[in-house]
Design an enzyme around this catalytic site. Sequence first.
Site, PDB file in Angstrom:
ATOM      1  N   TYR A  14       6.921  -5.104  -4.766  1.00  0.00           N
ATOM      2  CA  TYR A  14       7.650  -3.966  -5.323  1.00  0.00           C
ATOM      3  C   TYR A  14       7.407  -2.710  -4.475  1.00  0.00           C
ATOM      4  O   TYR A  14       8.352  -2.020  -4.090  1.00  0.00           O
ATOM      5  CB  TYR A  14       7.208  -3.749  -6.775  1.00  0.00           C
ATOM      6  CG  TYR A  14       7.821  -2.545  -7.446  1.00  0.00           C
ATOM      7  CD1 TYR A  14       9.172  -2.530  -7.776  1.00  0.00           C
ATOM      8  CD2 TYR A  14       7.043  -1.436  -7.768  1.00  0.00           C
ATOM      9  CE1 TYR A  14       9.735  -1.435  -8.398  1.00  0.00           C
ATOM     10  CE2 TYR A  14       7.603  -0.339  -8.396  1.00  0.00           C
ATOM     11  CZ  TYR A  14       8.950  -0.341  -8.713  1.00  0.00           C
ATOM     12  OH  TYR A  14       9.499   0.747  -9.327  1.00  0.00           O
ATOM     13  N   LYS A  18      10.112  -0.628  -2.071  1.00  0.00           N
ATOM     14  CA  LYS A  18      10.380   0.804  -2.224  1.00  0.00           C
ATOM     15  C   LYS A  18      10.172   1.538  -0.903  1.00  0.00           C
ATOM     16  O   LYS A  18      10.985   2.388  -0.526  1.00  0.00           O
ATOM     17  CB  LYS A  18       9.472   1.396  -3.315  1.00  0.00           C
ATOM     18  CG  LYS A  18       9.913   1.021  -4.712  1.00  0.00           C
ATOM     19  CD  LYS A  18       8.957   1.447  -5.785  1.00  0.00           C
ATOM     20  CE  LYS A  18       8.613   2.890  -5.782  1.00  0.00           C
ATOM     21  NZ  LYS A  18       7.789   3.306  -6.931  1.00  0.00           N
TER      22      LYS A  18
END
Length: 172
Positions: A14, A18
């Site tokens: 994750y 990002k």
Amino acid sequence: PYAEDSPTNALNAYGRAKAEAEARVQSALGRALVVRTAAFFSPHDRWNFAVQALETLAAGGTVVAAGDQRVSPTYVPDLTDAILDLLIDGEHGIWHLSNPGGASWAAFARQLAVGAGFGASNIVPVSGRTLGQRALRPSDVTLTSRRGILLPELADAVGRFTQIAVRDRAAA
């Protein structure tokens, strides 16, 4: 706390996604506004930690939360106002927007519980490792800004949030 110019050090997929998205946006659009924020909470979304914690407490339950993972809870109405201000002002680059006053998830739950009139006795801090989190989590992801602190303090945001939550619960 991490500032806009702090090096990124993503620990999980994750975080890496990002960081890659930020880099791609900045590469493609040199004057883009990139906002980093965290741990959203809002009375207008049932599926966030704050609402879930208060619902659990209202039902007489216990909130078990990480006492060793610090975050920067961000009140969505404050975030929205700040982003709109930045866009109107033509700002660009990376900005960190969160309500100053980071807390562990358990400390955040205590603030919510006390603010809503439940007291803190049903908040149980535990190690994040015991919560069955699938991805590795940093112990501290609190944010600060060298560009400007645009949101009110976390305690102020929690007070406004719990006032709405208590009002809505009484009306139900």
